[in-house]
Design an enzyme around this catalytic site. Structure first.
Site, short mmCIF file in Angstrom:
data_model
loop_
_atom_site.label_atom_id
_atom_site.label_comp_id
_atom_site.label_asym_id
_atom_site.label_seq_id
_atom_site.Cartn_x
_atom_site.Cartn_y
_atom_site.Cartn_z
N HIS A 1 -1.95 6.79 7.81
CA HIS A 1 -1.05 7.76 7.17
C HIS A 1 -1.76 9.08 6.89
CE1 HIS A 1 2.80 5.86 6.37
NE2 HIS A 1 2.24 4.77 5.86
N CYS B 1 6.64 -0.65 6.53
CA CYS B 1 6.16 0.56 5.84
C CYS B 1 7.24 1.03 4.88
CB CYS B 1 5.86 1.65 6.87
SG CYS B 1 5.33 3.21 6.16
N LEU B 2 6.85 1.42 3.67
CA LEU B 2 7.83 1.89 2.69
C LEU B 2 8.53 3.17 3.16
CD1 LEU B 2 5.86 1.30 -0.65
CD2 LEU B 2 7.70 -0.11 0.32
N HIS C 1 -3.45 0.60 8.18
CA HIS C 1 -2.12 1.20 8.06
C HIS C 1 -2.15 2.43 7.13
CE1 HIS C 1 2.42 0.74 7.58
NE2 HIS C 1 2.10 1.61 6.65
N GLU C 2 -2.76 2.26 5.97
CA GLU C 2 -2.75 3.34 4.98
C GLU C 2 -3.65 4.49 5.42
OE1 GLU C 2 -0.39 3.24 2.98
OE2 GLU C 2 0.05 1.13 3.19
N GLN D 1 2.95 9.87 1.63
CA GLN D 1 4.24 9.19 1.44
C GLN D 1 4.93 9.62 0.15
OE1 GLN D 1 2.47 5.07 2.26
NE2 GLN D 1 4.55 4.90 3.05
N GLY E 1 0.82 -1.20 0.00
CA GLY E 1 0.00 0.00 0.00
C GLY E 1 0.85 1.25 0.00
#
Ligand code: ZN
Length: 151
Positions: free
Chosen positions: A135, A89-90, A131-132, A51, A46
């Site tokens: 953000h 996480c990226l 999670h997303e 991000q 995701g």
């Protein structure tokens, strides 16, 4: 399509609350396409707009099992159960932690046509929704992790 630069933890952009998308424009659709390309290139499940430095409520998610989701102004409208599992996480490269998330999550969002859609996910997809969406409110999983797995 273009691959975008992924913002890393420590950058204040990841801590801001994102604004809703008022109107879906060609720029919104280009951003969705670029976010998908960026997520795939990074082998992520995701990616949220902050991000890539954009403070708008836009998320893309793709899992092998459930396929691709494009979420504009998403909200969690129902959740149940519980899971404890690994999360990464990226924007927090090379680190992993254990989080506690709902096992089943339903989100309501707009799709790229501006239609209201509901999606229910379990397991990995439920975790990705949480999670997303976090953000978009400036939250990272490392804030809520039960423990981190690195030494
Ligand atoms: Zn993340």
């Amino acid at each position: 399509m273009a691959k975008l630069k992924i913002v890393k933890v420590g950058d204040t952009v990841l801590r801001k609350v994102c604004r809703p998308v008022e109107c879906i424009t060609p720029r919104t659709l280009t951003l969705l396409d670029d976010m998908i390309e960026t997520m795939r290139a990074a082998n992520g499940v995701g990616l949220a707009a902050p991000q890539v430095g954009v403070l708008r409520r836009i998320v893309v998610i793709e899992t092998e099992e459930d396929g691709l989701f494009e979420l504009i102004n998403p909200k969690i409208i129902a959740y149940s159960g519980e899971q404890e599992s690994e999360e990464g996480c990226l924007s927090v490269p090379g680190r992993w932690g254990i989080t506690r998330r709902p096992m089943h999550v339903t989100v309501r969002a707009l799709n790229r046509k501006g239609e209201t859609v509901d999606y229910t996910g379990s397991g990995l997809l439920a975790k990705a929704f949480c999670h997303e969406l976090d953000h978009l409110d400036g939250k990272l999983y490392i804030d809520c992790a039960i423990r981190m797995l690195d030494n």
